[in-house]
Motif scaffolding. Sequence first.
Motif, short mmCIF file in Angstrom:
data_model
loop_
_atom_site.label_atom_id
_atom_site.label_comp_id
_atom_site.label_asym_id
_atom_site.label_seq_id
_atom_site.Cartn_x
_atom_site.Cartn_y
_atom_site.Cartn_z
N TYR A 74 -36.51 82.83 84.42
CA TYR A 74 -36.27 84.01 85.23
C TYR A 74 -36.95 85.27 84.69
N SER A 75 -37.61 85.21 83.55
CA SER A 75 -38.36 86.37 83.08
C SER A 75 -39.84 86.08 82.89
N ASN A 251 -24.89 89.16 86.34
CA ASN A 251 -26.12 88.46 86.71
C ASN A 251 -25.80 87.39 87.74
N ASP A 252 -26.83 86.70 88.21
CA ASP A 252 -26.64 85.71 89.26
C ASP A 252 -25.91 84.46 88.75
N GLN A 253 -26.06 84.17 87.46
CA GLN A 253 -25.33 83.04 86.87
C GLN A 253 -23.83 83.27 86.96
N ASP A 279 -30.37 90.22 89.02
CA ASP A 279 -31.53 89.44 88.55
C ASP A 279 -32.37 88.96 89.72
N MET A 281 -32.47 85.76 90.86
CA MET A 281 -33.07 84.47 90.50
C MET A 281 -33.10 83.59 91.74
#
Length: 341
Positions: A74-75, A251-253, A279, A281
């Motif tokens: 994701y980065s 975050n999306d997690q 994020d 993602m």
Amino acid sequence: MVTIKDVAREAGVSPKTVSRVVNDDPAVNGKTREAVAEIIRRMHYVPDHAARMMRMSHSSVVGLMTDAVATTPYSVDIVRGTQAGLREQSRTMLIANTDGDPGQEQEYWRVFRAHKVAGVVYATMYHRPVDLGAPDFERGIVLANCYSARRSHSSVVPDDEGGGYTQARHLIELGHRRIGIVSLSPVLRATVLRGAGYRTAFAEGGLLYDPALEIPGFITRPDGGEDLVAYDAALGLLRRADRPTAIICGNDQIAVQIYAAAAALGLSVPDDLSVIGFDDMAVITRTLKPMLTSVALPYFEIGRIAVDILGRVNGEIDGPVVPQVLVPCPLVVRQSCRQLV
């Protein structure tokens, strides 16, 4: 292998003229330039950049040193953005992934010096302070997704505070007044900045910040690792008699865990609970059903802008050299947040 002398012989010019065409030297007239360029294409001539580098004080290569970005899905857009910026300058990139090992980092500085790289973009997996010390490297260094506490290098970082503000503001505009937060680890810089952002949005919207409605979704262990506890945090919020109508996620997690906790309690997203991530993602935001509204981390732009700042630091591009550039985190609206009546 075709050499510069082969091209010169075919074109009826000197090798020096061919070199000038390759390096886009304006001293070559238009007609000759076009003729030589056509022969270069036809003969598939590839310039010897290694030889060129030996004759120059520095090369057309720029180094990208990372802690784990090059292997973090994701980065990895930081890598893509850096590459895109370099492509605009007709430059190439040499990547060095340190895995957070200081000894390896020092070795890569040596490698960059040996290759006479024109400068270095130093990128990290998450927004944090770094201390490079005084690396034995004479060209420009720009930090990407990180910053120097001593302001010894220019940096390009996401506007995390603006991103937190955007998350809260979106929910407030949809009519939500009781908003829960499942954050990243409290020790992270991003957590502090985003917290400032959504508290500003709450104050502007006339909402009181309730610390009881903010729970960390990650716990940092003594060894520096993290444990994901977002599912239990979400259960705690959603079992309250005055449960929130919406949850801001660090975050999306974390958002995945919120969806799971809501489902376990028989709650529907977004009918019973609105959820907003951070994020963006794609593997998460577009897989969850309903698809997740999220604030994007602008990794691609961070990499591209870092290259531009590096050119300014080295005096190759006109423009001011600023201590820090904040890159906006845009809102990506999907179906996980609903308007309250």
